[in-house]
Design a protein around this motif. Structure first.
Motif, PDB file in Angstrom:
ATOM      1  N   MET A   1    -144.035  31.349 -25.741  1.00  0.00           N
ATOM      2  CA  MET A   1    -143.959  30.960 -27.149  1.00  0.00           C
ATOM      3  C   MET A   1    -144.121  29.447 -27.273  1.00  0.00           C
ATOM      4  O   MET A   1    -143.462  28.699 -26.553  1.00  0.00           O
ATOM      5  N   TYR A   2    -144.985  29.007 -28.169  1.00  0.00           N
ATOM      6  CA  TYR A   2    -145.233  27.578 -28.332  1.00  0.00           C
ATOM      7  C   TYR A   2    -144.295  27.018 -29.396  1.00  0.00           C
ATOM      8  O   TYR A   2    -144.238  27.528 -30.524  1.00  0.00           O
ATOM      9  N   TYR A   3    -143.565  25.964 -29.044  1.00  0.00           N
ATOM     10  CA  TYR A   3    -142.635  25.315 -29.966  1.00  0.00           C
ATOM     11  C   TYR A   3    -143.272  24.026 -30.481  1.00  0.00           C
ATOM     12  O   TYR A   3    -143.655  23.155 -29.710  1.00  0.00           O
ATOM     13  N   LEU A   4    -143.380  23.928 -31.792  1.00  0.00           N
ATOM     14  CA  LEU A   4    -144.029  22.772 -32.412  1.00  0.00           C
ATOM     15  C   LEU A   4    -143.143  21.540 -32.366  1.00  0.00           C
ATOM     16  O   LEU A   4    -141.914  21.632 -32.471  1.00  0.00           O
ATOM     17  N   TYR A   9    -150.122  19.896 -35.296  1.00  0.00           N
ATOM     18  CA  TYR A   9    -150.946  20.647 -34.333  1.00  0.00           C
ATOM     19  C   TYR A   9    -150.506  22.103 -34.328  1.00  0.00           C
ATOM     20  O   TYR A   9    -149.319  22.415 -34.517  1.00  0.00           O
ATOM     21  N   PHE A  10    -151.476  23.015 -34.120  1.00  0.00           N
ATOM     22  CA  PHE A  10    -151.194  24.419 -33.831  1.00  0.00           C
ATOM     23  C   PHE A  10    -152.030  24.838 -32.623  1.00  0.00           C
ATOM     24  O   PHE A  10    -153.190  24.417 -32.490  1.00  0.00           O
ATOM     25  N   THR A  15    -153.804  32.620 -28.524  1.00  0.00           N
ATOM     26  CA  THR A  15    -152.660  32.538 -27.614  1.00  0.00           C
ATOM     27  C   THR A  15    -151.400  33.165 -28.220  1.00  0.00           C
ATOM     28  O   THR A  15    -150.326  33.083 -27.628  1.00  0.00           O
ATOM     29  N   SER A  16    -151.505  33.780 -29.383  1.00  0.00           N
ATOM     30  CA  SER A  16    -150.339  34.321 -30.076  1.00  0.00           C
ATOM     31  C   SER A  16    -149.751  35.507 -29.322  1.00  0.00           C
ATOM     32  O   SER A  16    -150.380  36.107 -28.444  1.00  0.00           O
ATOM     33  N   SER A  17    -148.512  35.866 -29.692  1.00  0.00           N
ATOM     34  CA  SER A  17    -147.869  37.048 -29.141  1.00  0.00           C
ATOM     35  C   SER A  17    -148.607  38.295 -29.622  1.00  0.00           C
ATOM     36  O   SER A  17    -149.409  38.220 -30.567  1.00  0.00           O
ATOM     37  N   PRO A  18    -148.346  39.455 -29.018  1.00  0.00           N
ATOM     38  CA  PRO A  18    -149.064  40.673 -29.432  1.00  0.00           C
ATOM     39  C   PRO A  18    -148.953  40.974 -30.920  1.00  0.00           C
ATOM     40  O   PRO A  18    -149.899  41.479 -31.530  1.00  0.00           O
ATOM     41  N   GLU A  19    -147.795  40.668 -31.537  1.00  0.00           N
ATOM     42  CA  GLU A  19    -147.639  40.940 -32.970  1.00  0.00           C
ATOM     43  C   GLU A  19    -148.220  39.842 -33.853  1.00  0.00           C
ATOM     44  O   GLU A  19    -148.335  40.000 -35.067  1.00  0.00           O
ATOM     45  N   VAL A  24    -143.530  28.408 -33.148  1.00  0.00           N
ATOM     46  CA  VAL A  24    -142.193  28.387 -33.732  1.00  0.00           C
ATOM     47  C   VAL A  24    -141.830  26.945 -34.051  1.00  0.00           C
ATOM     48  O   VAL A  24    -142.140  26.025 -33.281  1.00  0.00           O
ATOM     49  N   GLY A  25    -141.155  26.734 -35.183  1.00  0.00           N
ATOM     50  CA  GLY A  25    -140.633  25.408 -35.493  1.00  0.00           C
ATOM     51  C   GLY A  25    -141.547  24.594 -36.370  1.00  0.00           C
ATOM     52  O   GLY A  25    -142.311  25.121 -37.175  1.00  0.00           O
TER      53      GLY A  25
END
Length: 211
Positions: A1-4, A9-10, A15-19, A24-25
């Motif tokens: 999980m990528y924490y901002l 930036y995104f 690269t997102s999770s399956p859902e 996050v953040g």
């Protein structure tokens, strides 16, 4: 999980999770929100959660030629019982979307911070609303983000039967006339499907977003 971080930036949506959670953040600043929508990402989280940024693998959209207007809806619109306006009561629409009871949800995902963030975007001319009035009472509407070629719908509400459908149809007709590519409805629900919305692959949505 990528924490901002504070950096604007995104990560790539692939690269997102399956859902479909991309990151996050971060914050709900106008700059970050506009970057998100232009990247095919939107915020969706509960009041007691950190900000979650989504780009689901399937995207619910309306192609305007697929808009479904039932005979009963056509008759209701022709009766002109309700008046439709655009961008005359943005905050009121958002607050009604926030507090309206929904059968499929225990609470609201429209937090106080989100209300203020989208009202700020409205002041900047990017967030827009549709209002449905019965006499002088606001009985339905919707709001979203206008990217100039795609409108990203956020939420809608009805206080009387079919008011949100009237708002949706009015918006779809206006966007079609202005040569928009599609109306983004984000995630599936049967109400949207009844109006002609379909799910498309995220990759196809992103291609249209780039046009």
């Amino acid at each position: 999980m990528y924490y901002l971080s504070k950096e604007l930036y995104f990560p790539a949506v692939e690269t997102s999770s399956p859902e479909g959670i991309v990151a996050v953040g971060g914050d709900l600043s106008p700059e970050r929100l506009l970057l998100a929508y232009n990247s095919g990402i939107f915020p969706w989280f509960e009041d007691d959660e950190p900000i979650l940024w989504w780009s689901p693998p399937e995207r619910m959209v309306l192609f305007f030629e697929d808009l479904k207007i039932s005979k009963s809806m056509r008759n209701l619109i022709l009766k002109q019982k309700y008046k439709v306006t655009f961008n005359t009561a943005f905050r009121e629409v958002v607050l009604n979307c926030k507090k309206i009871a929904r059968n499929d949800q225990a609470g609201t995902w429209i937090t106080d911070n989100m209300v203020e963030a989208y009202c700020k975007l409205h002041e900047l001319g990017t967030a827009k609303s549709v209002e449905v009035w019965e006499n002088d009472e606001l009985v339905g509407g919707l709001y979203g983000i206008d990217l100039g070629h795609i409108f990203c719908g956020e939420s809608m509400f009805s206080k009387v039967s079919n008011a949100s459908k009237i708002a949706f149809i009015a918006l779809a007709k206006q966007l079609e006339f202005a040569n928009y590519k599609l109306l983004d409805c984000q995630v599936y629900n049967p109400h949207l499907e009844s109006l002609g919305c379909v799910e498309i692959e995220r990759e196809d949505f992103l291609e249209i977003l780039k046009l």
